[in-house]
Design a protein around this motif. Sequence first.
Motif, PDB file in Angstrom:
ATOM      1  N   VAL A 258      40.960  37.525  49.579  1.00 16.36           N
ATOM      2  CA  VAL A 258      39.887  37.422  50.308  1.00 16.36           C
ATOM      3  C   VAL A 258      41.518  36.621  51.160  1.00 16.36           C
ATOM      4  O   VAL A 258      41.687  35.197  50.657  1.00 16.36           O
ATOM      5  CB  VAL A 258      38.785  36.468  50.061  1.00 16.36           C
ATOM      6  CG1 VAL A 258      38.469  35.639  50.957  1.00 16.36           C
ATOM      7  CG2 VAL A 258      37.575  37.226  49.084  1.00 16.36           C
ATOM      8  N   LYS A 259      41.723  36.560  52.915  1.00 14.43           N
ATOM      9  CA  LYS A 259      42.534  35.867  53.022  1.00 14.43           C
ATOM     10  C   LYS A 259      41.653  34.866  53.983  1.00 14.43           C
ATOM     11  O   LYS A 259      42.579  33.963  54.832  1.00 14.43           O
ATOM     12  CB  LYS A 259      43.195  37.095  53.879  1.00 14.43           C
ATOM     13  CG  LYS A 259      42.759  37.701  54.825  1.00 14.43           C
ATOM     14  CD  LYS A 259      44.065  38.390  55.765  1.00 14.43           C
ATOM     15  CE  LYS A 259      43.520  39.520  56.923  1.00 14.43           C
ATOM     16  NZ  LYS A 259      44.416  40.030  57.500  1.00 14.43           N
ATOM     17  N   LEU A 271      32.245  31.494  48.569  1.00 18.01           N
ATOM     18  CA  LEU A 271      33.980  32.398  48.323  1.00 18.01           C
ATOM     19  C   LEU A 271      35.545  31.393  48.461  1.00 18.01           C
ATOM     20  O   LEU A 271      35.267  30.362  49.550  1.00 18.01           O
ATOM     21  CB  LEU A 271      34.266  33.376  48.908  1.00 18.01           C
ATOM     22  CG  LEU A 271      33.574  34.825  48.798  1.00 18.01           C
ATOM     23  CD1 LEU A 271      33.244  35.793  49.500  1.00 18.01           C
ATOM     24  CD2 LEU A 271      33.760  34.959  47.064  1.00 18.01           C
ATOM     25  N   LYS A 272      36.280  31.348  48.236  1.00 18.08           N
ATOM     26  CA  LYS A 272      37.425  30.871  48.974  1.00 18.08           C
ATOM     27  C   LYS A 272      38.741  31.936  48.449  1.00 18.08           C
ATOM     28  O   LYS A 272      38.973  32.555  48.418  1.00 18.08           O
ATOM     29  CB  LYS A 272      38.249  29.541  47.489  1.00 18.08           C
ATOM     30  CG  LYS A 272      37.594  28.618  46.689  1.00 18.08           C
ATOM     31  CD  LYS A 272      37.512  27.993  46.053  1.00 18.08           C
ATOM     32  CE  LYS A 272      36.749  26.842  45.340  1.00 18.08           C
ATOM     33  NZ  LYS A 272      36.931  26.192  44.876  1.00 18.08           N
ATOM     34  N   GLU A 273      39.628  30.891  49.921  1.00 14.15           N
ATOM     35  CA  GLU A 273      40.239  32.375  49.747  1.00 14.15           C
ATOM     36  C   GLU A 273      41.568  32.078  48.265  1.00 14.15           C
ATOM     37  O   GLU A 273      41.451  31.102  47.585  1.00 14.15           O
ATOM     38  CB  GLU A 273      41.353  31.433  51.425  1.00 14.15           C
ATOM     39  CG  GLU A 273      41.010  31.434  52.548  1.00 14.15           C
ATOM     40  CD  GLU A 273      41.631  30.531  53.676  1.00 14.15           C
ATOM     41  OE1 GLU A 273      42.723  30.095  53.444  1.00 14.15           O
ATOM     42  OE2 GLU A 273      41.001  30.339  54.736  1.00 14.15           O
ATOM     43  N   ARG A 274      42.510  33.073  48.250  1.00 14.96           N
ATOM     44  CA  ARG A 274      42.607  33.648  47.828  1.00 14.96           C
ATOM     45  C   ARG A 274      42.065  34.464  46.690  1.00 14.96           C
ATOM     46  O   ARG A 274      42.572  33.909  45.357  1.00 14.96           O
ATOM     47  CB  ARG A 274      43.857  32.371  47.597  1.00 14.96           C
ATOM     48  CG  ARG A 274      44.519  32.407  48.170  1.00 14.96           C
ATOM     49  CD  ARG A 274      46.158  32.976  48.168  1.00 14.96           C
ATOM     50  NE  ARG A 274      47.120  33.798  47.971  1.00 14.96           N
ATOM     51  CZ  ARG A 274      47.831  33.375  47.004  1.00 14.96           C
ATOM     52  NH1 ARG A 274      48.418  31.687  47.692  1.00 14.96           N
ATOM     53  NH2 ARG A 274      48.394  33.326  45.806  1.00 14.96           N
ATOM     54  N   ASP A 275      40.417  34.199  46.754  1.00  7.77           N
ATOM     55  CA  ASP A 275      40.135  34.916  45.745  1.00  7.77           C
ATOM     56  C   ASP A 275      39.689  36.599  45.439  1.00  7.77           C
ATOM     57  O   ASP A 275      40.302  36.645  46.819  1.00  7.77           O
ATOM     58  CB  ASP A 275      38.705  34.657  45.994  1.00  7.77           C
ATOM     59  CG  ASP A 275      37.428  33.326  45.733  1.00  7.77           C
ATOM     60  OD1 ASP A 275      38.556  32.599  44.865  1.00  7.77           O
ATOM     61  OD2 ASP A 275      37.031  33.165  46.067  1.00  7.77           O
ATOM     62  N   VAL A 276      39.909  37.067  44.824  1.00  4.53           N
ATOM     63  CA  VAL A 276      40.579  38.632  44.827  1.00  4.53           C
ATOM     64  C   VAL A 276      38.974  39.191  44.319  1.00  4.53           C
ATOM     65  O   VAL A 276      38.135  38.325  42.883  1.00  4.53           O
ATOM     66  CB  VAL A 276      41.702  38.947  43.151  1.00  4.53           C
ATOM     67  CG1 VAL A 276      41.474  40.489  43.587  1.00  4.53           C
ATOM     68  CG2 VAL A 276      42.708  38.194  43.831  1.00  4.53           C
ATOM     69  N   LEU A 277      38.551  39.585  45.247  1.00  2.35           N
ATOM     70  CA  LEU A 277      37.564  40.899  45.497  1.00  2.35           C
ATOM     71  C   LEU A 277      37.333  41.718  44.226  1.00  2.35           C
ATOM     72  O   LEU A 277      37.983  43.044  44.721  1.00  2.35           O
ATOM     73  CB  LEU A 277      36.235  41.044  46.706  1.00  2.35           C
ATOM     74  CG  LEU A 277      35.511  41.954  46.294  1.00  2.35           C
ATOM     75  CD1 LEU A 277      34.288  40.874  45.507  1.00  2.35           C
ATOM     76  CD2 LEU A 277      34.756  41.726  47.652  1.00  2.35           C
TER      77      LEU A 277
END
Length: 484
Positions: A258-259, A271-277
């Motif tokens: 997630v960028k 969600l947050k940036e740098r999360d991986v879905l």
Amino acid sequence: MPWSTSPQTQSAASAFALLVEGVRLLVTNAHAVHHANLVELQRPGEDMKFLARVICEGPDCDLALLELIEGEEDFWEGVEPYRLCRELPGLNDKVHVCGYPVGGENASITQGVISRVDMQPYRHGSASLLAIQIDAAINPGNSGGPALDEQHRCVGVAFQSLQDAENIGYVIPAEVIQQFVRGYLHSGTFRGFGNHGFAWQPLENPALRHAVLGGMAWPALQHGSSSSSVDAGAQQASSASDPALQASNTTGTGGVLVKRIEPTSPASKLLKERDVLLSIGGKPIGFGGTVHFRRRERIAFPYVTSRLFPGDHVALEVLRDGQVHSWQLELGWPLPLVPMHPLQPPAYVVFGGLVFVPLSEPYLRSEWGELFEERAPVALADPWLRNIRRFGDEEVVVLSCIFASPLTAGLTHFMNRRLLSCNGCEVRNLAHLAKLLDDATGTNVLFKLDDDDIIALPTEQARATTQQVLETNRIPAGRCLPLV
């Protein structure tokens, strides 16, 4: 100019009768009836025309429903509506496209085969949805015509072809039609297609995966390690009722980064940036951003959310800080910063001879043509490229032009410039600008444009000049703002 209209034109397209949930409907493409003042229907082989109107228009899926204004009994006499095919056609299946393309007055039928089923950008909308690629010719006039299989079931609606290519046409599949119609029948309006609300990046590069995990091993998917929801009161995902989205999760590797998250979307609360879905709707996501689709086929994971409505929830598995979380994400509406279909009539504000309008894709095309992304100034092209709102009512306000008058001498070269602020206050949208101008009490009104250019107008003299400009240029009103 926004207060004027283009010359009246007419066009021809195709439409057909469809039976869905026991209701007879007339279906065509949205682009065929967009902004239409008059819609006439003509049955094959007959001379009489029947007046109709648009009762539902879905720009995202390029579909529209029509309703007869008069002569309904005569029109439907002898008409047998098509039925939707319940399953997606297979590759190399034969298909017949019916319609009224250019080159003649009578109906035309072309035959082709299914060459691909994949997510494709819809030219009339701003999203990508499932589409069927065929090798049958689709020409102007074919739009809105049915594509039929060997059992005369409707597998889709012809709607566009690939430019600069031969015999590559696209059909809106039956499942997209079904969702569009179902939304209308249950709500009386266009319900849209679920938007996940974030931008993502593939994780196919091993070094990038290593950097994201900080050297830890890639985790196995652990269903139910923790739970949360955007809406604490909503405990059931809408995807639970869709068997196609209920493929059980399996242990494996994959995921996307997630960028960027749209600030106005429900995803911004979860969600947050740098999360991986890792998975969506119970389907594991590969490192390239695809999920299992059909036998030996994969498809981009937004397909899963496109089968749901805004407001529905979908199950996610997300890797954050080394732990896998199971959450429910509420889907939203796409809310582009630069809309493809702005509200009508076009909005504008005239002040002291300066004409301000909200930036839209039709505006960009009218000024710089189809290659506007290459020809438009960076200050106007960049918002279109990023197309993300910082807040719900944000608009890009453009100084379109300046009418010549003694007050504006030496300023008329300013045109197609982005307005940043008025009297030191950031302009949120066109309505906000109008309020700032109405509330201005200082000696001058200061406008700050892109590239740090400044325009200053004496407040009271500008207000007096506005009326003179309207009369000289025969402009009906000093402003037109959308009704909220």
